[in-house]
Design a protein around this motif. Structure first.
Motif, short mmCIF file in Angstrom:
data_model
loop_
_atom_site.label_atom_id
_atom_site.label_comp_id
_atom_site.label_asym_id
_atom_site.label_seq_id
_atom_site.Cartn_x
_atom_site.Cartn_y
_atom_site.Cartn_z
N PHE A 103 57.42 52.71 38.07
CA PHE A 103 57.44 52.10 39.40
C PHE A 103 56.01 51.81 39.87
O PHE A 103 55.71 50.74 40.39
CB PHE A 103 58.14 53.08 40.35
CG PHE A 103 58.55 52.48 41.65
CD1 PHE A 103 59.26 51.29 41.68
CD2 PHE A 103 58.26 53.12 42.84
CE1 PHE A 103 59.65 50.74 42.90
CE2 PHE A 103 58.65 52.57 44.05
CZ PHE A 103 59.34 51.39 44.07
N ALA A 104 55.12 52.76 39.61
CA ALA A 104 53.73 52.56 40.00
C ALA A 104 53.14 51.36 39.29
O ALA A 104 52.41 50.56 39.89
CB ALA A 104 52.91 53.82 39.69
N GLU B 196 53.61 51.62 29.02
CA GLU B 196 54.07 52.68 29.92
C GLU B 196 55.31 53.39 29.37
O GLU B 196 55.46 54.59 29.53
CB GLU B 196 54.39 52.12 31.31
CG GLU B 196 53.24 51.39 31.99
CD GLU B 196 52.15 52.34 32.50
OE1 GLU B 196 52.43 53.54 32.65
OE2 GLU B 196 51.03 51.87 32.72
N SER C 193 63.23 54.57 35.06
CA SER C 193 63.31 54.97 36.47
C SER C 193 62.22 55.98 36.83
O SER C 193 62.21 56.52 37.92
CB SER C 193 64.68 55.56 36.75
OG SER C 193 64.89 56.66 35.90
N ARG C 194 61.30 56.26 35.89
CA ARG C 194 60.22 57.19 36.22
C ARG C 194 59.26 56.57 37.21
O ARG C 194 59.07 55.35 37.22
CB ARG C 194 59.46 57.58 34.95
CG ARG C 194 60.31 58.25 33.91
CD ARG C 194 60.74 59.61 34.40
NE ARG C 194 61.91 60.10 33.68
CZ ARG C 194 61.85 60.88 32.62
NH1 ARG C 194 60.70 61.28 32.17
NH2 ARG C 194 62.94 61.29 32.04
N GLU C 195 58.61 57.42 37.97
CA GLU C 195 57.73 56.89 39.01
C GLU C 195 56.51 56.18 38.45
O GLU C 195 55.98 55.28 39.07
CB GLU C 195 57.32 58.01 39.97
CG GLU C 195 58.44 58.33 40.94
CD GLU C 195 58.13 59.48 41.85
OE1 GLU C 195 57.09 60.12 41.68
OE2 GLU C 195 58.96 59.75 42.74
N TYR C 196 56.04 56.59 37.26
CA TYR C 196 54.87 55.89 36.74
C TYR C 196 55.21 54.45 36.36
O TYR C 196 54.35 53.58 36.41
CB TYR C 196 54.21 56.65 35.58
CG TYR C 196 55.11 57.07 34.44
CD1 TYR C 196 55.45 56.18 33.44
CD2 TYR C 196 55.60 58.36 34.38
CE1 TYR C 196 56.27 56.57 32.40
CE2 TYR C 196 56.42 58.76 33.34
CZ TYR C 196 56.75 57.85 32.35
OH TYR C 196 57.56 58.26 31.32
N GLU D 137 54.78 48.81 38.22
CA GLU D 137 55.37 47.61 38.82
C GLU D 137 54.68 47.26 40.13
O GLU D 137 54.39 46.10 40.40
CB GLU D 137 56.87 47.83 39.06
CG GLU D 137 57.67 47.79 37.77
CD GLU D 137 59.11 48.25 37.97
OE1 GLU D 137 59.44 48.77 39.05
OE2 GLU D 137 59.90 48.08 37.02
N THR D 138 54.40 48.28 40.93
CA THR D 138 53.78 47.98 42.22
C THR D 138 52.36 47.48 42.07
O THR D 138 51.80 46.97 43.02
CB THR D 138 53.74 49.20 43.16
OG1 THR D 138 52.99 50.21 42.52
CG2 THR D 138 55.10 49.70 43.49
#
Ligand code: ATP
Ligand code: SF4
Ligand code: SF4
Ligand code: MG
Lengths: 705, 294
Positions: free
Chosen positions: B191-192, B207, B186-189, B194-195
């Motif tokens: 998510f980054a 990651e 659930s860390r933002e990196y 994934e985007t």
């Protein structure tokens, strides 16, 4: 209620208090030469940026310094007694009965496996000789005092069964149970939504009056200090740099740092074109890297070598009385020489930008999450599949070089919306046209590298946004390669350097690991990463909310600057309406997955308002004594998206609800001007007649009258 | 070249950086003791041919007591066993098997457990349900019984010990990795990543996994310790390395009938096992201590 002896004179005094932590790197002087006098019923604010020692002061007052902290000089005097002379047992008594503390995270103070009633009754039952019945009555009474509806029900609930705002009220109730003389509040509302925060702030004000409790209120938010305190200490790098009554410090600040702080926050008078925000240059020094003399020296516009950097007896510049102003002190050698009226820190003036062609057009987008309910009741009734309507009928357009702010509280569907845009979720229905192509049902894996690169995100949490295991350069290089911008290693390396230049970071940061960067620097890398693929649109999800105000100003400025240069569309997701007003061209207000109001910034911030926008506006703390606000406190909780109210989504909390129609019929999208849309049953004429929420009163005039 | 373009200081080699990180263990006394014990045995294993006073499998002089001097041969510092083999030399040579197979088996268990844990933690849903079920079934057997069943079925050999250890340890590793991934995903990196459309395996391996390495390294040290005990126990049960090559567990097994009258035959191999296990446990403690401090 209890048998506390009356005491005349100041409740609390800190005299030349110095506090250090002892670590592997040696002694860290966290707080130096701290002085404070708190009168009966008074409230003092401690304000300053992260790491300046606010919490350390609070812990020292509680005499609760952890394993590696210690008071290395000075005294804490509570009701005339030096706390250093108290035994552990006496201190325990004090902490139970006289001094209470409320922390930022309500759940940290509540036991998740006990009912709130048990937890509330525990304290008086074990400290005082009273019956269970008395304890119960007292707990119910105190819950009513903190304005919790239906205290009996709350008593029987477990912490997770009530909302975050209610949890914080219970924690405050718990702190008040023993009728303490001193209440320490360490960022009590930072974890809460603005509308909930407004309620807690009002409550704190009432408590001071009702119980005559003295308070120390710790916050990084100047607006909240204005709303809750009568005196304020501005802290910088372990020292108080300015101290005085709130009006004095806010209107006649005499320290360059305080001045700098106020220039960093978007007040209603600021405007990105005429009066831009001005970041304070440089960085907060670490405790062991403080300069000699004035700690603010390297960042100060008035620094005078030989005077400001002179080594001082107490380690730093001493406090000076501001002559003619009783109780106003500053830690600046040159305060009397500076021309405060004409001093305005220089900012970079932005240029107005022409908005270009349409980049994004969202039409009636819906996103429902499907939940399968496996309970027996659901099986019998046959309603096994339920829908969570995370986004409902979202429609708006964004143009090139435009900044659109999406405003709303937690759980209003902002993140879902961002996920659909980015292709991590696909829309249930409706169109999302990006650069002329419908991407509503195109997951990110099926988008071309250009499409992916041309829509990127900046994230909220600087400590989480970069992968701690890889160097900054490697992370940027990966993005460049992935988006197909460059493939030759030398060119990639060059592009990484360009990106670092773009966000104004030194080039050797490419070799650094994220943990060697400060929060603001990490966020700069996050911005560089988003701009690596020359994006047409950048979605920034609360990009500065976790940063200190002086850093916020710099990051906002940087973001606007880059956006202007590249003519990027910026979708700015935020709950900070002051900031939104400052930088957005258009504003979209969301509540429970639906758009309540949208229009240009000027339209949204002036009547006619949607009732929710009106409440939001009134909830924003503003650090300006010349501003008067309407007070609108929203009752009740945010309903769950699982079972949204019928009719108007806002009807359970709306202060202007006009009747049954709000509960039965979905309100229409009424248009005031073309493009200014309000979703409400109230006739537009009535909405137009509403008074503005925020009014600037001319102080000199009202004083003269 | 690229460095010259950018005008940057030269890159520090990855290995050196890693060693520097590892060198922090100096700050933990406990960790240093553990490391010392391990290094001691590694040196023994490497230099057994030079240091050992006698050939390990040679019949020399039966039932010598520790420290006994025998004319024409020398001193048997730790005595000899019932077949007249020098115990000191056998222990020294025996350390080789342990120090090769225990880390190797642990490594194999990680190679199996990590991808499973990554997949379950990152993908969740069905993948997680199936993998967790399998892991729970395996973990519900008593470990020793599991080993005996496996070795009894596939036969006793070094490779089979590795297989057995892998089979029995992978579920535990799976659980640890899965827990870490559930937190890290659930860390933002992430998510980054994934985007920008990274593939799931890249996200898991590049990651997520590097950020789980701290707890995993500590766990690996502890686990090597357990595996050493396991190999000892298997040797004791006669399921270890085939004789006559020295094997600590096997040495205890062969001499246990004489333990009452000739305790040195069993005690010294026991001490060898415990000291090495202790070494790994202390190292794990030290690493944890250092990583918690900041
Ligand atoms: N346990 C500790 N050991 C060593 N240093 C510490 C410890 N706690 C705090 N510090 C240091 O002391 C200084 C003051 O910290 P403190 O937590 O009081 O700041 P703060 O003003 O409350 O910050 P924030 O706004 O982030 O809560 C900081 O430089 C911090 O790094
Ligand atoms: S003492 Fe000097 S450096 Fe410090 S705030 Fe005053 S003018 Fe600036
Ligand atoms: S429709 Fe009714 S409930 Fe909804 S905002 Fe308007 S007045 Fe309030
Ligand atoms: Mg703090």
């Amino acid at each position: 209620m209890s048998t506390k002896q009356e005491y005349e004179g100041p409740i609390l005094e800190c005299r030349n208090l110095s506090i250090s932590y002892f670590t592997r790197a040696g002694e860290i002087p966290a707080v130096v030469d701290f002085n404070l006098t708190l009168e009966q019923g008074g409230s003092v604010g401690l304000v300053g940026e992260s790491g300046c020692g606010k919490s350390t002061v609070a812990m020292a007052i509680m005499q609760y310094m952890g394993s590696n902290g210690g008071i290395v000089g000075g005294q804490v005097i509570y009701k005339g007694r030096d706390l250093a002379t108290c035994s552990e047992e006496e201190l325990r008594q004090l902490r139970g009965n006289e001094i209470s503390m409320v922390y930022q995270e309500p759940m940290a103070s509540l036991n998740p496996s006990m009912t709130l009633g048990t937890q509330l009754m525990e304290v008086p039952l074990c400290h005082e000789e009273i019956t269970e019945k008395e304890a119960y009555d007292r707990a119910v009474q105190i819950l009513a005092d903190v304005n919790l509806p239906d205290p009996e029900r709350v008593m029987a609930s477990y912490p997770h069964q009530i909302s975050g705002g209610q949890q914080q009220r219970v924690v405050i109730a718990m702190a008040l149970l023993s009728n303490p003389s001193l209440l320490l509040l360490d960022e009590p509302t930072t974890a809460l939504d603005v509308t909930v925060e407004a309620g807690i702030v009002e409550l704190i004000g009432e408590i001071a009056k009702k119980f005559n409790t003295s308070m120390i209120y710790i916050s990084h938010n100047l607006g909240l200090i204005l709303a809750t305190c009568d005196r304020v200490n501005v802290m910088y790098s372990g020292v108080v740099v300015e101290s005085g009554s709130v009006e004095e410090v806010f209107d006649h600040m005499r320290h360059p740092y305080t001045k700098g702080l106020f220039s960093c926050i978007p007040l209603p008078g600021t405007d990105k074109l005429a009066h831009p925000l001005v970041p304070i240059r440089g960085q907060l020094p670490l405790p062991h890297e403080r300069p000699s003399g004035c700690y603010f020296g390297p960042r100060c516009d008035f620094f005078e070598a030989g005077r400001c950097d002179q080594a001082m007896e107490r380690g730093t510049t001493p406090m000076h009385e501001v002559t003619g102003r009783a109780g106003h002190t500053v830690r600046c050698e040159r305060w009397s020489e500076i021309d405060w009226e004409s001093y305005k820190p220089e900012g970079v003036v932005a240029h107005p930008s022409e908005r270009g062609h349409e980049v994004l057009s969202i039409d009636n987008m819906r996103k429902y999450y499907e939940l399968t309910d496996n309970s027996i009741g659901a099986m019998i009734s046959g309603k096994r599949v339920r829908y969570v309507k995370a986004n409902e009928s979202i429609s708006f357009k964004a143009h090139e070089c435009e900044t659109i702010a999406i405003v709303g509280e937690s759980g209003c569907g902002k993140s879902t919306f961002a996920k659909v845009l980015m292709g991590l979720e696909t829309a249930t229905d409706g169109d999302v046209m990006f650069n002329g192509k419908d991407v509503a049902e195109l997951p990110v894996q099926n988008r071309s590298p250009e499409q992916v690169g041309s829509m990127q995100m900046v994230f909220q949490n600087p400590f989480d946004t970069l992968n701690p295991s890889h160097s900054v350069g490697a992370q940027l290089a990966r993005v460049i390669r992935k988006f197909g911008v460059e493939s030759d290693p030398v060119k990639i390396e060059n592009r990484v350097m360009e990106l670092l230049d773009l966000v104004k970071l030194p080039r050797d940061f490419a070799r650094r690991r994220p943990r060697q960067l400060s929060g603001g620097q990490k966020q700069r890398v996050g911005i560089a990463r988003a701009f690596a693929g020359n994006p047409a649109m950048v979605v920034a999800d609360e990009p500065v909310s976790a940063l200190d105000v002086s850093v916020q100003a710099a990051i906002t400025g940087l973001l606007m600057d880059i956006q202007h240069t590249y003519r990027t569309t910026l979708l700015f997701i935020s709950h900070d309406l002051s900031l939104v007003r400052y930088l957005a061209d258009r504003v979209v207000v969301m509540y429970l997955g639906q758009i309540m109001e949208q229009g240009t910034t000027d339209e949204v911030f002036a009547p006619p308002y949607h009732p929710y926008t009106e409440a939001l506006l009134s909830a924003v703390p503003i650090a300006d004594t010349s501003i008067q606000k309407k007070r609108i406190i929203l009752e009740g909780n945010l309903p769950s998206v699982m079972s949204p109210p019928k009719g108007c989504p806002f009807n359970t909390r709306c202060p202007r609800k006009i009747g049954d129609i709000c509960e039965t019929q979905v309100p229409p999208f009424a248009e005031d001007h073309p493009g200014h849309i309000i979703m409400c049953h109230i006739p537009m004429a009535d909405l137009r007649a509403v008074d503005p929420v925020i009014v600037q009163v001319d102080k000199d005039k009202s004083a003269a009258e | 070249m690229t460095d010259a373009v950018a005008g940057l200081p030269p890159r520090e080699s990855k290995v050196i950086k890693y060693l520097k990180g590892m060198a922090l263990i100096r700050e933990s006394v406990v960790g240093m003791i553990g490391l010392g014990l391990i290094v001691f045995w590694v040196v023994m294993a490497l230099l057994a041919d030079l240091l050992a006073p006698f050939p390990p499998n040679a019949t020399l002089y039966p039932l010598a007591m520790p420290g006994q001097f025998v004319e024409g041969m020398g001193t048997f510092w730790l005595g000899t066993d019932h077949l007249g083999r020098d115990i000191l030399s056998r222990i020294m040579h025996g350390s080789r098997a342990v120090l090769i197979f225990a880390p190797l088996a642990t490594f194999c268990a990680y190679v199996v457990g990590i991808p499973m844990g990554l997949a379950a933690g990152y993908r969740r849903g069905m993948t997680d349900a199936v993998l967790s079920f399998v892991a729970n079934v395996i973990l519900s057997f008593p470990v020793l019984v599991l080993y005996i069943i496996i070795i009894a079925t596939i036969g006793a050999s070094a490779v089979n010990i590795v297989i057995a250890v892998t089979f029995a340890s992978a579920p535990g590793i799976f659980r640890i990795v899965r827990g870490l991934v559930l937190d890290l995903r659930s860390r933002e990196y992430v998510f980054a990543a994934e985007t920008r459309g990274e593939s799931p395996w890249r996200i898991m391996l590049v990651e997520i996994l590097p950020n789980a390495r701290g707890p995993l390294i500590v766990d690996a040290c502890l686990r090597v310790g357990y595996v050493i005990i396991t190999i000892g126990v298997l040797g004791f049960l006669g399921l270890g390395l085939p004789p006559p090559d020295p094997d600590w567990g096997g040495m205890i097994n062969e001499t246990r009938q004489m333990a009452m009258s000739f305790p040195h035959m069993t005690i010294f191999p026991c001490i060898a096992i415990s000291s090495l296990v202790l070494g790994f446990n202390l190292l794990a403690d030290g690493l944890r201590e250092v990583s918690l401090r900041d």
